[in-house]
Design a protein around this motif. Structure first.
Motif, PDB file in Angstrom:
ATOM      1  N   THR A 108       7.101  17.358 -21.123  1.00 32.44           N
ATOM      2  CA  THR A 108       6.839  17.432 -22.272  1.00 32.44           C
ATOM      3  C   THR A 108       8.009  18.160 -23.468  1.00 32.44           C
ATOM      4  O   THR A 108       8.502  18.904 -22.858  1.00 32.44           O
ATOM      5  N   ASP A 109       8.007  17.664 -24.550  1.00 27.83           N
ATOM      6  CA  ASP A 109       8.943  18.273 -25.600  1.00 27.83           C
ATOM      7  C   ASP A 109       8.062  19.429 -26.203  1.00 27.83           C
ATOM      8  O   ASP A 109       7.357  19.583 -26.635  1.00 27.83           O
ATOM      9  N   PRO A 110       8.898  20.557 -26.170  1.00 27.85           N
ATOM     10  CA  PRO A 110       8.501  21.860 -26.633  1.00 27.85           C
ATOM     11  C   PRO A 110       8.041  21.482 -28.133  1.00 27.85           C
ATOM     12  O   PRO A 110       7.171  22.450 -28.701  1.00 27.85           O
TER      13      PRO A 110
ATOM     14  N   ALA B  78      14.624  21.277 -21.845  1.00 27.94           N
ATOM     15  CA  ALA B  78      14.253  20.414 -23.052  1.00 27.94           C
ATOM     16  C   ALA B  78      15.783  20.515 -23.768  1.00 27.94           C
ATOM     17  O   ALA B  78      15.961  19.494 -24.420  1.00 27.94           O
ATOM     18  N   ALA B  79      16.483  21.643 -23.650  1.00 29.21           N
ATOM     19  CA  ALA B  79      17.652  21.860 -24.389  1.00 29.21           C
ATOM     20  C   ALA B  79      18.612  20.705 -23.882  1.00 29.21           C
ATOM     21  O   ALA B  79      19.411  20.127 -24.453  1.00 29.21           O
ATOM     22  N   GLU B  80      18.759  20.797 -22.655  1.00 30.61           N
ATOM     23  CA  GLU B  80      19.681  19.874 -21.728  1.00 30.61           C
ATOM     24  C   GLU B  80      19.319  18.389 -22.047  1.00 30.61           C
ATOM     25  O   GLU B  80      20.131  17.624 -22.308  1.00 30.61           O
TER      26      GLU B  80
ATOM     27  N   GLY C  85      20.153  15.256 -31.764  1.00 31.78           N
ATOM     28  CA  GLY C  85      19.935  15.565 -30.561  1.00 31.78           C
ATOM     29  C   GLY C  85      20.427  17.330 -30.497  1.00 31.78           C
ATOM     30  O   GLY C  85      19.606  18.206 -29.994  1.00 31.78           O
ATOM     31  N   TYR C  86      21.536  17.228 -30.991  1.00 35.13           N
ATOM     32  CA  TYR C  86      22.200  18.714 -30.856  1.00 35.13           C
ATOM     33  C   TYR C  86      21.541  19.748 -31.836  1.00 35.13           C
ATOM     34  O   TYR C  86      21.473  20.796 -31.183  1.00 35.13           O
TER      35      TYR C  86
ATOM     36  N   PRO D 235      12.449  28.213 -18.252  1.00 34.41           N
ATOM     37  CA  PRO D 235      12.894  26.859 -17.519  1.00 34.41           C
ATOM     38  C   PRO D 235      12.485  25.414 -18.674  1.00 34.41           C
ATOM     39  O   PRO D 235      13.065  24.476 -18.547  1.00 34.41           O
ATOM     40  N   PHE D 236      11.203  25.885 -19.401  1.00 36.33           N
ATOM     41  CA  PHE D 236      10.823  25.111 -20.321  1.00 36.33           C
ATOM     42  C   PHE D 236      11.786  24.676 -21.167  1.00 36.33           C
ATOM     43  O   PHE D 236      12.054  23.480 -21.700  1.00 36.33           O
ATOM     44  N   TYR D 237      12.189  25.843 -21.970  1.00 36.84           N
ATOM     45  CA  TYR D 237      13.299  25.459 -22.933  1.00 36.84           C
ATOM     46  C   TYR D 237      14.708  24.975 -22.320  1.00 36.84           C
ATOM     47  O   TYR D 237      15.357  24.299 -23.216  1.00 36.84           O
ATOM     48  N   HIS D 238      15.274  25.598 -21.444  1.00 31.73           N
ATOM     49  CA  HIS D 238      16.324  25.101 -21.006  1.00 31.73           C
ATOM     50  C   HIS D 238      16.221  23.461 -20.432  1.00 31.73           C
ATOM     51  O   HIS D 238      17.321  22.851 -20.729  1.00 31.73           O
TER      52      HIS D 238
END
Length: 401
Positions: free
Chosen positions: A309-311, A337-339, A349-350, A332-335
């Motif tokens: 899922t996208d935050p 998604a960021a990657e 994306g950046y 881990p959720f944000y990590h």
């Protein structure tokens, strides 16, 4: 000798209503028609005792409902018959009026006249209900409303329900091909429910579901009756038994169904364990909502990670209780998604990745773990040093010097 309205039976009332509204036969069936028909009926209405007045008003509106449907009292609506927008709106308004009349429960009446009115009203509504076809329950709601609001609460004895079951069992031979099987089965389910024959009632609902597809409106009045009576254990058993019948229901019906679960869990906390399995299969979206509602932060986050899922699919406020109670679960959720956004290798994306990294920075700071954050962001920038646009966005976000 002309009979007075006070001494007329239900059939005579409807004949009188028909004579009063005959002049409107060529009028368009809309809200103005309803008002004109009511005015014509009320012109000859005498002063009636409160209990009798409620019956009079109920039948006046039921008669107008028949007129809106272009029906004679013993005529069934043809499947697929066209009803225009303005007529449909007028029908809905009359049905709301009927619901209001039924909710205004008359005082318990011991008199023979009032008992006779009730019996005749049941007979009238039973017939209209049993010859209804299609998806629209024009008279079924009134039939069930009469039982729920005017009869059910004040009948400690079972005689009325047993008598009604007998009438329903005789209906196929009386109505033959005009009988509509779905409301016939549903009416029997209701009577068994009032008799507390729950297994018989549930079996009838299952038969409706397999043959016609159970509607939420067929089940919810029964669940509401148990909730209103505070019968939480009984309601729990019904919810567990009927969950498989909800598989083809729309989201709004599922939300109403699981609203009853919330009421049960508030009174029987251990009932929560019985809710999760069927809920996950029926509606992942409601499953997510309930996980948050019941503070199942770990399970909610595991679900997000497993589905990728996208935050940004959620408002930031959704994460507020998790940040308060278990902020480490968001890392881990944000990590992850960021990657994922970096892998898009484009400016948009950046930018999204940097937004998530800024959330991470706040979380690490809140956890007083700035050293770990500094180690991570330095390694992250080094690993992606060849992505010039990403480096620019990291600097704009003041994440690296």
């Amino acid at each position: 000798m002309i009979k007075s309205i006070e001494t007329m039976n239900i059939a005579e009332w409807h004949a009188l209503f028909g004579s009063r509204t005959a002049i409107l036969s060529d009028h368009i069936r809309n809200a103005a028609f309803v008002q004109a028909a009511l005015a014509a009926i009320h012109q000859i209405k005498p002063g009636l005792a409160p209990e009798r007045d409620r019956f009079f008003e109920l039948h006046a509106h039921l008669h107008i409902l028949l007129l809106l449907l272009h029906l004679a009292p013993n005529q069934a609506l043809r499947p697929g018959a066209f009803i225009g927008f303005h007529t449909h709106t007028a029908i809905s308004e009359v049905q709301l009026k009927i619901t209001g009349i039924l909710q205004n429960k008359p005082e318990t009446a011991e008199g023979t006249a009032d008992r006779q009115l009730l019996t005749e009203t049941l007979s009238f509504l039973r017939r209209q209900m049993l010859i209804e076809t299609g998806d629209k329950a024009y008279f079924s709601d009134s039939y069930f409303g009469l039982w729920h609001c005017w009869i059910g609460p004040d009948q400690p004895q079972s005689q009325l329900y047993l008598e009604e079951l007998q009438h329903l069992k005789e209906a196929p031979s009386q109505l033959t091909s005009a009988l509509s099987r779905c409301p016939w089965l549903l009416a029997q389910a209701w009577m068994n429910f009032f008799l507390r024959r729950d297994q018989e009632a549930l079996a009838l609902l299952a038969e409706i579901n397999s043959g016609f597809g159970l509607r939420g409106s067929d089940l919810f009045p029964l669940l509401s009756a148990m909730a209103e009576a505070g019968e939480w254990q009984r309601l729990l058993e019904w919810l567990a038994e009927t969950a498989p019948l909800m598989e083809r229901q729309k989201l709004n019906s599922l939300e109403l169904f699981y609203g009853f679960w919330d009421g049960v869990i508030a009174h029987i906390p251990h009932a929560e364990q019985q809710m999760w399995g069927p809920l996950f299969r029926l509606s992942p979206s409601i499953y997510e909502q309930k996980l948050l509602m019941h503070g199942k932060w770990q399970q909610w986050m595991d679900y997000q990670l497993s589905t990728g899922t996208d935050p940004f699919a959620y408002r930031v406020g959704v994460f507020a209780p998790i940040e308060k109670h278990a902020p480490e679960l968001l890392l881990p959720f944000y990590h992850q998604a960021a990657e994922s956004y970096v892998l898009l290798k484009n400016r948009a994306g950046y930018k999204s990745a940097v937004k998530l990294l800024k959330r991470l920075a706040k979380l690490y700071k809140k956890r007083k773990d700035e050293e770990r954050w500094e180690t991570f962001i330095a390694a992250f920038a080094s690993r992606h040093s060849r992505l010039r646009a990403l480096q620019e966005e990291l600097r704009k976000g003041k994440l690296i010097p």
